[in-house]
Design a protein around this motif. Structure first.
Motif, PDB file in Angstrom:
ATOM      1  N   ALA A 277       3.327  -6.264  -6.415  1.00  0.00           N
ATOM      2  CA  ALA A 277       3.900  -6.119  -5.081  1.00  0.00           C
ATOM      3  C   ALA A 277       5.052  -7.083  -4.843  1.00  0.00           C
ATOM      4  O   ALA A 277       6.005  -6.769  -4.119  1.00  0.00           O
TER       5      ALA A 277
ATOM      6  N   THR B 225       2.341   6.035  -6.142  1.00  0.00           N
ATOM      7  CA  THR B 225       1.815   6.225  -7.497  1.00  0.00           C
ATOM      8  C   THR B 225       0.605   7.150  -7.502  1.00  0.00           C
ATOM      9  O   THR B 225       0.313   7.792  -8.521  1.00  0.00           O
TER      10      THR B 225
ATOM     11  N   GLN C 174      -8.513   0.240  -1.321  1.00  0.00           N
ATOM     12  CA  GLN C 174      -7.890   1.466  -1.827  1.00  0.00           C
ATOM     13  C   GLN C 174      -8.548   2.711  -1.225  1.00  0.00           C
ATOM     14  O   GLN C 174      -8.818   3.701  -1.919  1.00  0.00           O
TER      15      GLN C 174
ATOM     16  N   ALA D 201       6.345   0.297  -7.013  1.00  0.00           N
ATOM     17  CA  ALA D 201       5.578   1.294  -7.755  1.00  0.00           C
ATOM     18  C   ALA D 201       5.835   1.177  -9.252  1.00  0.00           C
ATOM     19  O   ALA D 201       4.907   1.292 -10.072  1.00  0.00           O
TER      20      ALA D 201
ATOM     21  N   GLU E 285       0.820  -1.207   0.000  1.00  0.00           N
ATOM     22  CA  GLU E 285       0.000   0.000   0.000  1.00  0.00           C
ATOM     23  C   GLU E 285       0.855   1.257   0.000  1.00  0.00           C
ATOM     24  O   GLU E 285       0.512   2.260  -0.656  1.00  0.00           O
TER      25      GLU E 285
ATOM     26  N   VAL F 240      -1.713  -2.777 -10.338  1.00  0.00           N
ATOM     27  CA  VAL F 240      -1.695  -2.761  -8.878  1.00  0.00           C
ATOM     28  C   VAL F 240      -2.306  -4.076  -8.394  1.00  0.00           C
ATOM     29  O   VAL F 240      -3.525  -4.208  -8.234  1.00  0.00           O
ATOM     30  N   ASN F 241      -1.480  -5.052  -8.168  1.00  0.00           N
ATOM     31  CA  ASN F 241      -1.939  -6.378  -7.780  1.00  0.00           C
ATOM     32  C   ASN F 241      -0.816  -7.109  -7.046  1.00  0.00           C
ATOM     33  O   ASN F 241       0.255  -6.540  -6.778  1.00  0.00           O
TER      34      ASN F 241
ATOM     35  N   ARG G  25       1.798   1.798  -3.456  1.00  0.00           N
ATOM     36  CA  ARG G  25       0.654   2.280  -4.239  1.00  0.00           C
ATOM     37  C   ARG G  25       0.400   3.759  -3.976  1.00  0.00           C
ATOM     38  O   ARG G  25       0.065   4.522  -4.898  1.00  0.00           O
TER      39      ARG G  25
ATOM     40  N   TYR H  53       3.962  -1.789 -10.476  1.00  0.00           N
ATOM     41  CA  TYR H  53       2.539  -1.487 -10.629  1.00  0.00           C
ATOM     42  C   TYR H  53       2.270  -0.850 -11.990  1.00  0.00           C
ATOM     43  O   TYR H  53       1.239  -1.115 -12.627  1.00  0.00           O
TER      44      TYR H  53
END
Length: 610
Positions: free
Chosen positions: A99, A59, A538, A86, A53, A94-95, A56, A89
């Motif tokens: 990661a 980004t 999110q 990042a 996270e 983003v999955n 994320r 991603y």
């Protein structure tokens, strides 16, 4: 022995086959260990979603200096792992793949570099270097060292676990271990072919440059430990062989310090300017000094903790580490000082293993992942042992001690203990509020029986081989096949099994909550603190460990929101009952596993809890 000899002769007749075989072996090993099903299992609470996270958020906000999680700064680690996530991603989305991709690629790079280092320096004994470096026997040993060592680096429980997890540990280990490998290349080949390096040159050879670069990346991954561990390892080794001053001159320490500083200092300056003393106290004080001198986050353990971690995490090869060390006769300092540098790799890896093991044993805070950087050193030691065993003459007179036989017996006992662990381990699973039926479902599954069968066959096969001394060399093959089958048929399926029961319900509810959310609606989780909820929804989540804490906060903030202020609550049904809510007081949205998702107005809760 005849079959093995014929096989080698065919390979030696066509040397290119060795490289083709090596490529296939490395490809299959790395795929199984790090890429197979990498994104098929959800992020595992508690730590992995914190990293995922925070990356994320970079980004989303465009702030690549200060990491954030759930609206708060996250100063646990420097930014390199977040940057790489990042970037991933941006490439794969983003999955879970994004990661974990930096960890997986780091582990693969470390394995490949380990292969080439062993292919060049994996001599089982100094004699092979000084008298017969190009003999067929020595070349066979080098190939075997490379194949075995690289397989052991990848196919061990700890490296596989962290190579499939989106945290900083595998990246740190790969950077530190890559730096250590590169240092030995530079140490053994002071002036590689094609490089014009004079004694007065300000630049070292390219391997030392790679060493400094990887040290800098290690520090950008996890801080000072990235240079402390390789530094202590190399210093101890150089002082032992009496080459510190000599190597310090050829490594051009001033150049290295400048290069290291250029890479590392800018971000630390930027983050301190952005956050001030808060960052210094949190990162350098709490997450570095206090972790070494005090127990942090209740991560305490007895002094023998890492003996157990290495024993289990490096099974079954951990049993052979003691005799792999003893065969080096590392106490013969004068002998080792007389050997050429390229013959020092085994001794170098002994210091690699020992220094890191001792360092973290002394540290007060203890975690299983801390032993990850020493496993490549252990892999090399065991590979050198087995490459010699697999190529030694079957003449019984060559063996003058019973250490190998005793270790073989311990190997059988250990595998039998693993059989018992597979069969009775599910019964030891305690109460898990996130998966109430985890123990029951684990007992009913066939996975424990499959694991027990694999280790049983391995134990019987090794016991049979121990009956005849000339067959002992094949113990390695039995162990490797058993471990590989255990990974394929038990370990990886077990990760899917646990994910379906523990993590899948939570992430499905998180995604559902993101679809049904209303403007300005607060999202609350009671009874659990699951960071994956933030990543998959999110959106910010407020966590409360107990219902009374939630009610207290609600009363304190009563005047800050309108009366019809809605709250989205994810918890267990019993937590809803603790809030004195009746079925008509809230809107039931969805339920999965142990969790349910409801919507309720703030004033309704306050009325039920005056």
């Amino acid at each position: 022995m005849g079959i093995l000899k014929d096989w080698w002769q065919k390979f030696e007749k066509y040397p290119q086959r060795n490289w083709w075989f090596s490529g296939i072996l490395l490809g299959v090993t790395c795929f199984v260990a790090f890429l197979w099903g990498l994104g098929s299992v959800g992020l595992v609470d508690e730590t992995e979603p914190l990293f995922a996270e925070a990356a994320r958020q970079m980004t989303v906000t465009g702030d690549w200096i200060t990491p954030y999680f759930n609206g708060a700064t996250r100063f646990d680690k420097p930014p390199l792992v977040y940057w790489l996530m990042a970037i991933a991603y941006k490439i794969v989305g983003v999955n879970e793949w994004g990661a974990r991709l930096p960890s997986a690629l780091s582990a693969i790079a470390m394995t490949i570099l380990g292969f080439f280092t062993l292919r060049r320096f994996g001599f089982p004994s100094p004699k092979a270097v000084t008298t017969e470096p190009n003999s067929p026997q020595t070349q066979r040993q080098l190939w075997l060292s490379a194949w075995i060592g690289s397989a052991l680096m990848a196919l061990n429980l700890q490296t596989m676990a962290w190579g499939r997890t989106g945290v900083s540990d595998m990246l740190l280990s790969a950077c530190m271990n890559g730096a250590i490998f590169c240092f030995f290349w530079g140490y053994s080949i002071p002036s590689p072919v094609g490089e014009k390096i004079t004694p007065n040159s300000p630049f070292p050879n390219r391997w030392y440059i790679a060493f400094y670069l990887l040290l800098a990346l290690a520090v950008l991954t996890k801080g000072p430990v990235g240079i402390v561990l390789p530094g202590l390892t190399i210093l101890a080794f150089l002082f032992y062989v009496g080459k510190f001053r000599e190597v310090a001159k050829e490594a051009k320490l001033v150049f290295g310090a400048i290069l290291f500083s250029i890479i590392t200092i800018p971000w630390f300056v930027a983050v301190i300017l952005a956050n001030g003393q808060v960052y210094i106290d949190s990162f350098f004080g709490y997450h570095n000094i206090e972790r070494f001198t005090h127990v942090v986050n209740h991560h305490s353990a007895p002094w023998y903790f890492y003996f157990l971690v290495v024993l289990i995490g490096f099974l079954p090869w951990s049993l052979y580490v003691p005799i792999a060390m003893a065969r080096l006769r590392f106490w013969r300092r004068s002998f080792w000082q007389q050997q050429p540098r390229s013959a020092h790799f085994g001794l170098f890896c002994f210091y690699w293993f020992a220094i890191i093991f001792i360092f973290f044993s002394v540290a007060v805070t203890k975690l299983p992942s801390y032993t990850l950087p020493l496993l490549p050193g252990a892999s090399v030691l065991v590979a050198l042992l087995w490459s010699q065993e697999l190529t030694r003459s079957p003449d019984l007179k060559q063996r003058k001690d019973n250490s190998f036989f005793i270790t073989g017996i311990a190997n059988v006992i250990f595998l039998l203990l693993l059989v018992a662990g597979c069969l009775y381990g599910p019964f030891a699973i305690g109460y898990d509020p996130a998966a109430l039926n985890l123990a029951e479902d684990a007992i009913k599954s066939i996975l424990p029986e499959i694991g027990a069968l694999i280790w049983s066959i391995g134990a019987v096969a090794i016991a049979f081989l121990l009956l005849r001394q000339k067959n002992w060399r094949w113990i390695f093959c039995v162990n490797f096949i058993a471990l590989f089958c255990f990974i394929i048929f038990t370990l990886i399926p077990a990760s899917y099994f646990a994910d379906n029961l523990r993590q899948k319900p939570l992430r499905e509810l998180a995604r559902f909550a993101a679809r049904v959310e209303q403007p300005q609606e607060e999202f609350v989780m009671i009874g659990f603190q699951k960071p994956s909820l933030v990543f998959y929804s999110q959106r910010p989540v407020t966590f409360f460990s107990h219902t009374p804490h939630f009610l207290k906060r609600l009363k304190e903030k009563a005047g800050d929101r309108p009366q019809d202020y809605p709250i989205l609550i994810l918890s267990r049904p019993d937590k809803t009952r603790e809030s004195n809510l009746k079925s008509g007081d809230y809107e039931y949205l969805e339920g999965k596993g142990s969790y349910q998702l409801i919507r309720v107005n703030r004033d309704t809760i306050l009325q039920r809890n005056p």
